[in-house]
Design a protein around this motif. Sequence first.
Motif, mmCIF file in Angstrom:
data_model
loop_
_atom_site.group_PDB
_atom_site.id
_atom_site.type_symbol
_atom_site.label_atom_id
_atom_site.label_comp_id
_atom_site.label_asym_id
_atom_site.label_seq_id
_atom_site.Cartn_x
_atom_site.Cartn_y
_atom_site.Cartn_z
ATOM 1 N N TYR A 345 0.727 -1.266 -0.074
ATOM 2 C CA TYR A 345 -0.069 -0.032 0.033
ATOM 3 C C TYR A 345 0.773 1.352 -0.086
ATOM 4 N N ALA A 346 2.002 1.228 -0.481
ATOM 5 C CA ALA A 346 3.027 2.342 -0.615
ATOM 6 C C ALA A 346 2.372 3.534 -1.417
ATOM 7 N N ASP A 347 1.510 3.291 -2.521
ATOM 8 C CA ASP A 347 0.823 4.030 -3.393
ATOM 9 C C ASP A 347 -0.148 4.514 -2.576
ATOM 10 N N THR A 348 -0.127 5.761 -2.082
ATOM 11 C CA THR A 348 -1.318 6.289 -1.063
ATOM 12 C C THR A 348 -2.449 6.742 -1.843
ATOM 13 N N SER A 349 -2.419 6.770 -3.441
ATOM 14 C CA SER A 349 -3.597 7.085 -3.898
ATOM 15 C C SER A 349 -4.402 5.724 -4.430
ATOM 16 N N LEU A 350 -4.021 4.662 -3.784
ATOM 17 C CA LEU A 350 -4.727 3.364 -4.112
ATOM 18 C C LEU A 350 -4.887 2.522 -2.720
ATOM 19 N N TYR A 351 -6.120 2.221 -2.378
ATOM 20 C CA TYR A 351 -6.502 1.735 -1.163
ATOM 21 C C TYR A 351 -7.945 1.043 -1.435
ATOM 22 N N PRO A 352 -8.061 0.041 -2.207
ATOM 23 C CA PRO A 352 -9.007 -0.841 -2.650
ATOM 24 C C PRO A 352 -10.018 -1.543 -1.696
ATOM 25 N N THR A 353 -10.316 -0.707 -0.492
ATOM 26 C CA THR A 353 -11.018 -1.630 0.576
ATOM 27 C C THR A 353 -12.333 -2.140 0.118
ATOM 28 N N ASP A 354 -12.987 -1.839 -0.811
ATOM 29 C CA ASP A 354 -14.289 -2.232 -1.197
ATOM 30 C C ASP A 354 -13.881 -3.882 -1.825
ATOM 31 N N VAL A 355 -12.975 -3.800 -2.601
ATOM 32 C CA VAL A 355 -12.514 -5.107 -3.296
ATOM 33 C C VAL A 355 -11.871 -5.943 -2.312
ATOM 34 N N ARG A 356 -11.048 -5.391 -1.175
ATOM 35 C CA ARG A 356 -10.524 -6.291 -0.439
ATOM 36 C C ARG A 356 -11.534 -6.736 0.557
ATOM 37 N N GLY A 357 -12.361 -6.094 0.744
ATOM 38 C CA GLY A 357 -13.547 -6.634 1.884
ATOM 39 C C GLY A 357 -14.371 -7.679 0.959
ATOM 40 N N MET A 358 -14.485 -7.611 -0.292
ATOM 41 C CA MET A 358 -15.204 -8.613 -0.905
ATOM 42 C C MET A 358 -14.276 -9.889 -1.044
ATOM 43 N N ILE A 359 -13.242 -9.996 -1.202
ATOM 44 C CA ILE A 359 -12.365 -10.960 -1.602
ATOM 45 C C ILE A 359 -11.911 -11.793 -0.255
ATOM 46 N N TYR A 360 -11.991 -11.067 0.951
ATOM 47 C CA TYR A 360 -11.779 -11.737 2.180
ATOM 48 C C TYR A 360 -12.970 -12.415 2.814
ATOM 49 N N THR A 361 -14.396 -12.079 1.971
ATOM 50 C CA THR A 361 -15.246 -13.109 2.449
ATOM 51 C C THR A 361 -15.295 -14.230 1.964
#
Length: 498
Positions: A345-361
């Motif tokens: 997450y070094a790129d501070t303009s990219l933080y896809p929490t919606d996609v992350r939440g979906m994948i970890y379901t």
Amino acid sequence: MSVYGHVTVTYFLSFHLARKIHLNLEVTAMMKRIAAIVCLIFIAMPSLAENLSQQALQNRAIERRAVEAVIWGMPAVNYDLMLQEMLTTTKAGQHEIVYWGRALDWMNQTLTPNPDTIYFMTFFDTHDGPIVIDVPAAEEGSLNGNIVTAWQMPLEDVGLLGVDKGAGGKFVVLPPGFLGTVPKGFTPLQSDTFGGYALVRSNLASHSSDDVDKSVAYGKKVKVYPLSKADNPSQTVFTDAQDVLFDSTIRFDSTFFEHLNRVVQNEPWLARDMAMIDTLKSLGIEKGKPFKPDAETRSLLDAGAVEAKAFLDAKYEAGWEPFYEGTQWRPAGVPALAKAVSNGYADTSLYPTDVRGMIYTLGYIGIKRLGAGQFYLLAPKDKDGENLDGARNYKLTVPANAPVDQYWSVTVYDRQTHGLVRNMTRASRASNNAEVRKNPDGSVDLYFGPTPPASKEANWVPTDPLREFELMLRAYGPKKEFFEKAWVLPDVEKVAEQ
């Protein structure tokens, strides 16, 4: 041109000019009406808000923020669910190893687990200092392992296809802010959380009893101990959970927030997540304070969790770019998330929490070099774009000469829970299973449905006629031809009722 012609043209132009003026007047009048309505809405808005009590406004905020907290906190809660399940349903503890002494069956209700290998898991806590995970060299066996933080951020991939390439090694997980030195011969893994875990898969040559026993024995060569005791480590404790109902599927209710609170209490706030501090505080989750929601708040948290599930399910249903153009097979990792995770997450303009939440379901673990050791493809629909129905029969032809160094497998999962389908006699078919029958050209026909096709039971995976399901292809040791798509896996197709 005749006079009649001039008159006609003049009339035509005059008529259309008048019509244009009339239309413009109509449009102007319509715009004025719209503007008046908008003004009335804005004038009415304060009165609408005034009609809501302070308590009603507070309740609406709690439910909205609960939705966001579920989406954001999914990977950490996913981790804590597994940890608490180990601590409460088995005799294993942290810095010990829980394992499954046979290939997984439906009693293992983790998210999309692999039933064609032997699982070993260890959960660590570095509050008291660094923890060593000692991985044996690949000799009479081999491992594929991943070490991650409490947020399931990958620290390292280990084993045959990991950073050590089968040479083994002593990997030491360092706590946040560690200022000490790491002895020579140890590979430091700097974590930004105190907690985390390692998933180690001991590879199977086949599903025979002898090969299973060998795989278990080899996996038991893994050691876990504090770095402070590296000179004389105590023997690692192993606990077999093969007959335990181990259920860490996601609970979309207020208990989700109990797990989230535990993570907040035990772990430091990360810079990228500071914006969630006040959001969680409004839900009753605050570092250093007990989480004690009253009955009304718990009801609002229940509602928020249910809405979050609906949101994440819709995101899953919408899908993402397929791996093979025109097919239903998707990479089990979404490119935007893989890109963000690959650089921590070094790129501070990219933080896809919606996609992350979906994948970890629908899964767990983090892989540092996705595609180097293993790669996964997911298919929730058939060739016609319809959901896979456990009451119907399907066929999948796996082409010959799959470009993998180890093996491929295809597994059936419950569409709603993303766990192995309960009460089924088997969950998958794989190339390392001697029972599976090949066609004369080397391809393999696999069947999925409530009843086996005649004379083809060896290649059949049962489904629950009351549940929808999804398929996952695993490629262990994928070769470059796999990613070049020189070998293409077709869609699963409906077949006539047996």
